[in-house]
Design a protein around this motif. Structure first.
Motif, PDB file in Angstrom:
ATOM      1  N   MET A  40       1.034   4.230  -2.877  1.00 42.96           N
ATOM      2  CA  MET A  40       0.821   5.645  -2.572  1.00 42.96           C
ATOM      3  C   MET A  40       2.045   6.487  -2.911  1.00 42.96           C
ATOM      4  N   VAL A  85       0.839  -1.202   0.000  1.00 45.50           N
ATOM      5  CA  VAL A  85       0.000   0.000   0.000  1.00 45.50           C
ATOM      6  C   VAL A  85       0.871   1.248   0.000  1.00 45.50           C
ATOM      7  N   ALA A  86       1.958   1.227   0.793  1.00 45.61           N
ATOM      8  CA  ALA A  86       2.870   2.373   0.808  1.00 45.61           C
ATOM      9  C   ALA A  86       3.485   2.595  -0.563  1.00 45.61           C
TER      10      ALA A  86
END
Length: 303
Positions: A203, A199-200
């Motif tokens: 993003m 997820v990081a």
């Protein structure tokens, strides 16, 4: 008394529901009671309850050893050791030419120097081997080999490398606590779910953002626990090292020398000092740090 029991027995959700249903007035805010005094009293009660159990067991065994078993050497009673401890501090009695407070300061100085270095090195190495899966198996195997060797077994190595004095004691403390901190930090990082890192990445987070926003916060409790374990091990190893290595000053040195002259009351008094210092460091420093971190991470604060 009933309100105290309700506070103790209920969790946060039940307390909120209880006060929400009983609140008066039109205010949209729920006024919750301040539970910190009760938390403090609870902690004090638990501490003294544990201390009372230890003293009771000590008193019973000393009575059995002296009155029933009839040992040649008298086993010290708790109050004898407390009185000797008070005598050391109030009458400034010298122990082998040095006041007890200076022995304590010498031990704390060695411990702080070694533990600070081990915390820096352990956290750094733990981050490195925890973040890079390719080097983790080999690196953690090497660290585990060192962990399997007891602290006292490193004493001859430390003497050969650094001679007699403070340096070998500091080296042994550093090595033992460094290994424990490294293992806990790297293990905490490897527990991070892979989805968090993905997820990081989605993003657009760079390596530094992932490190400070995902990796370090997730592994922070493991890091603190590793430092608590490392602190305890470092303190124990320090006393053992001082008892064997010729430091000339320190709590471990005092215990060894008092044992040699059969002054077991004085030796037990110094053992009490060791336990109190370790407990104070853990309860005042690390427990409060852990509570703060758990609060920041929105976790349960009961530690």
């Amino acid at each position: 008394m009933n309100r105290l029991w309700e506070w103790y027995a209920g969790d946060n959700d039940s307390r909120i529901a209880r006060y929400a249903s009983n609140r008066k007035g039109d205010s949209e805010y729920i006024e919750m009671p301040n539970n910190r005094p009760f938390d403090f009293l609870k902690s004090v009660f638990i501490f003294f309850a544990g201390l009372a159990i230890i003293l009771a067991i000590w008193q019973i065994y000393a009575w059995w050893a002296n009155e029933i078993d009839g040992s040649l050497l008298a086993f010290p009673y708790p109050m004898e050791c407390v009185e000797r401890l008070i005598q050391y501090f109030t009458q400034e009695e010298l122990i082998f030419g040095v006041p007890l407070i200076e022995h304590v300061q010498a031990s704390l100085g060695r411990w702080f120097e070694a533990f600070f270095m081990s915390a820096v090195c352990g956290v750094t190495l733990g981050l490195i081997i925890g973040c890079f899966k390719q080097i983790y198996p080999i690196a953690i195997s090497s660290v585990n080999i060192i962990q399997m060797i007891p602290g006292a077994a490193w004493i001859p190595v430390a003497i050969l490398l650094l001679g007699i004095g403070d340096a070998p004691a500091v080296f042994i403390i550093w090595l033992i606590s460094f290994v424990i901190i490294t293992i806990n930090v790297s293990g905490g990082i490897r527990r991070i779910p892979e989805v968090y890192l993905r997820v990081a990445d989605m993003m657009g987070a760079n390596i530094f953002m992932k490190l400070f926003k995902v990796i370090i916060p997730f592994a922070l409790l493991d890091t603190i626990n590793g430092m608590r374990l490392g602190m305890g091990s470092a303190w124990r190893v320090l006393i053992s090292a001082e008892m064997i290595i010729g430091t000339g000053v320190g709590v471990g040195f005092v215990i060894s020398e008092l044992r040699g002259v059969l002054d077991y009351v004085g030796a037990f008094a110094c053992i009490m000092i060791i336990g109190m210092i370790g407990l104070l460091i853990d309860k005042i420093v690390f427990v409060n740090i852990e509570k703060y971190v758990r609060h920041k991470l929105n976790l349960d604060e009961d530690v």
